[in-house]
Design an enzyme around this catalytic site. Structure first.
Site, short mmCIF file in Angstrom:
data_model
loop_
_atom_site.label_atom_id
_atom_site.label_comp_id
_atom_site.label_asym_id
_atom_site.label_seq_id
_atom_site.Cartn_x
_atom_site.Cartn_y
_atom_site.Cartn_z
N LYS A 1 -3.94 3.66 5.85
CA LYS A 1 -4.27 2.23 5.83
C LYS A 1 -3.19 1.44 6.56
CE LYS A 1 -6.78 1.80 1.44
NZ LYS A 1 -6.76 1.11 0.14
N THR B 1 0.85 -1.20 0.00
CA THR B 1 0.00 0.00 0.00
C THR B 1 0.87 1.24 0.00
OG1 THR B 1 -1.78 1.20 1.15
CG2 THR B 1 -0.18 0.10 2.55
N ASP C 1 -13.98 9.45 6.07
CA ASP C 1 -14.29 9.33 7.51
C ASP C 1 -15.13 10.48 8.06
OD1 ASP C 1 -13.15 6.86 7.84
OD2 ASP C 1 -11.24 7.61 8.58
N ASP D 1 -8.40 -3.08 -0.77
CA ASP D 1 -9.16 -2.20 -1.65
C ASP D 1 -10.48 -1.87 -0.97
OD1 ASP D 1 -8.53 -1.13 -4.37
OD2 ASP D 1 -10.67 -1.54 -4.53
N HIS E 1 -14.95 -1.39 8.61
CA HIS E 1 -14.83 -2.29 7.46
C HIS E 1 -13.44 -2.92 7.42
CE1 HIS E 1 -13.68 1.78 6.87
NE2 HIS E 1 -13.25 1.64 5.64
N ASN F 1 -0.68 3.99 1.06
CA ASN F 1 -1.52 4.85 1.90
C ASN F 1 -1.11 4.72 3.38
OD1 ASN F 1 -3.64 5.81 3.53
ND2 ASN F 1 -5.16 5.44 1.92
P1 IMP Z 1 -8.61 2.66 -2.12
O1 IMP Z 1 -8.91 1.40 -1.43
O2 IMP Z 1 -7.24 3.15 -1.80
O3 IMP Z 1 -8.90 2.59 -3.61
O4 IMP Z 1 -9.56 3.76 -1.49
C1 IMP Z 1 -10.74 4.22 -2.08
C2 IMP Z 1 -11.12 5.54 -1.49
O5 IMP Z 1 -11.74 5.32 -0.24
C3 IMP Z 1 -9.99 6.52 -1.25
O6 IMP Z 1 -10.45 7.81 -1.57
C4 IMP Z 1 -9.71 6.39 0.22
O7 IMP Z 1 -9.25 7.61 0.79
C5 IMP Z 1 -11.08 6.05 0.76
N1 IMP Z 1 -10.98 5.18 1.93
C6 IMP Z 1 -10.44 3.95 2.00
N2 IMP Z 1 -10.52 3.47 3.25
C7 IMP Z 1 -11.11 4.44 3.98
C8 IMP Z 1 -11.45 4.55 5.35
O8 IMP Z 1 -11.21 3.66 6.17
N3 IMP Z 1 -12.04 5.70 5.72
C9 IMP Z 1 -12.31 6.71 4.85
N4 IMP Z 1 -12.01 6.67 3.57
C10 IMP Z 1 -11.41 5.53 3.13
#
Ligand code: IMP
Length: 185
Positions: A13, A8, A145, A66, A168, A10
């Site tokens: 995460k 990742t 969030d 994801d 989640h 991020n």
């Molecule tokens: P991805 O899994 O990185 O593709 O995330 C998809 C989108 O959902 C991104 O804009 C992330 O910032 C958002 N996102 C993923 N997980 C969370 C969470 O736990 N809280 C809030 N936003 C999330």
């Protein structure tokens, strides 16, 4: 301590994964592996693809995450396109889209993908059901969030510990950890 390699970019995460999986006895190490974001209608396909791609490329066991938010009255949008919507519209515009909507139900979903080199990927899904708030609230967390309400508070108003217990991501990663215990190799 058993190590889990998490592909990742991020940092939010990563921090959450370290806490969630740390609590059940796993050490999480970040991997630098940017996998192509597959265009698909479901998170499972995207996650499985990412896990396999990284496992084969790096020749080691890999976990990916994801996630997406599925808003009922928008027929599940943005769902798998959550990142794109967050980057291009942001929470304020999402709230604008929801103006006048009385059904504000939303599901936050994480699909953890895991794959061993040359193996078949597995996926573990975790969900939490809440509603879309009327305004952004809270300074914790990231992404959606501040607009995801759960039992009267947005995830932005919860510290990591409280969010991880119900989120989640917490649900998906604990499911994955349980499976890993039965199949440790
Ligand atoms: P991805 O899994 O990185 O593709 O995330 C998809 C989108 O959902 C991104 O804009 C992330 O910032 C958002 N996102 C993923 N997980 C969370 C969470 O736990 N809280 C809030 N936003 C999330």
């Amino acid at each position: 301590m058993h190590k889990i390699y998490f592909a990742t970019g991020n940092p939010n995460k990563l921090r959450e994964a370290k806490n969630i999986l740390g609590e059940v006895g796993y050490e999480v190490e970040q991997l630098d592996c940017e996998y192509p974001e597959l265009q698909a209608d479901d998170l499972e396909t995207i996650s499985a693809y990412g896990a396999r791609w990284c496992a084969d490329r790096l020749d080691r066991d890999v976990m990916v995450d994801d996630s997406g938010i599925f808003i009922e009255t928008l027929n599940g949008f943005p769902g798998p396109y959550s990142r794109y919507v967050e980057d291009h519209l942001g929470n304020r515009k999402v709230l604008k889209l929801m103006e006048g909507e009385t059904n504000r139900r939303a599901v936050f979903s994480t699909v953890v993908g895991f794959c061993r080199p040359g193996g078949e990927p597995r996926t573990f899904t975790g969900e939490v059901v809440g509603t879309i708030s009327f305004e952004e609230r809270g300074t914790h967390g990231f992404g959606y969030d501040p607009i995801f309400l759960y039992e009267g508070r947005t995830f932005g108003e919860l510290d990591d510990f409280k969010k991880n217990r119900i989120s989640h991501r917490g649900n998906a990663m604990r499911k994955f950890a349980q499976w890993l215990e039965l199949d440790p190799r």
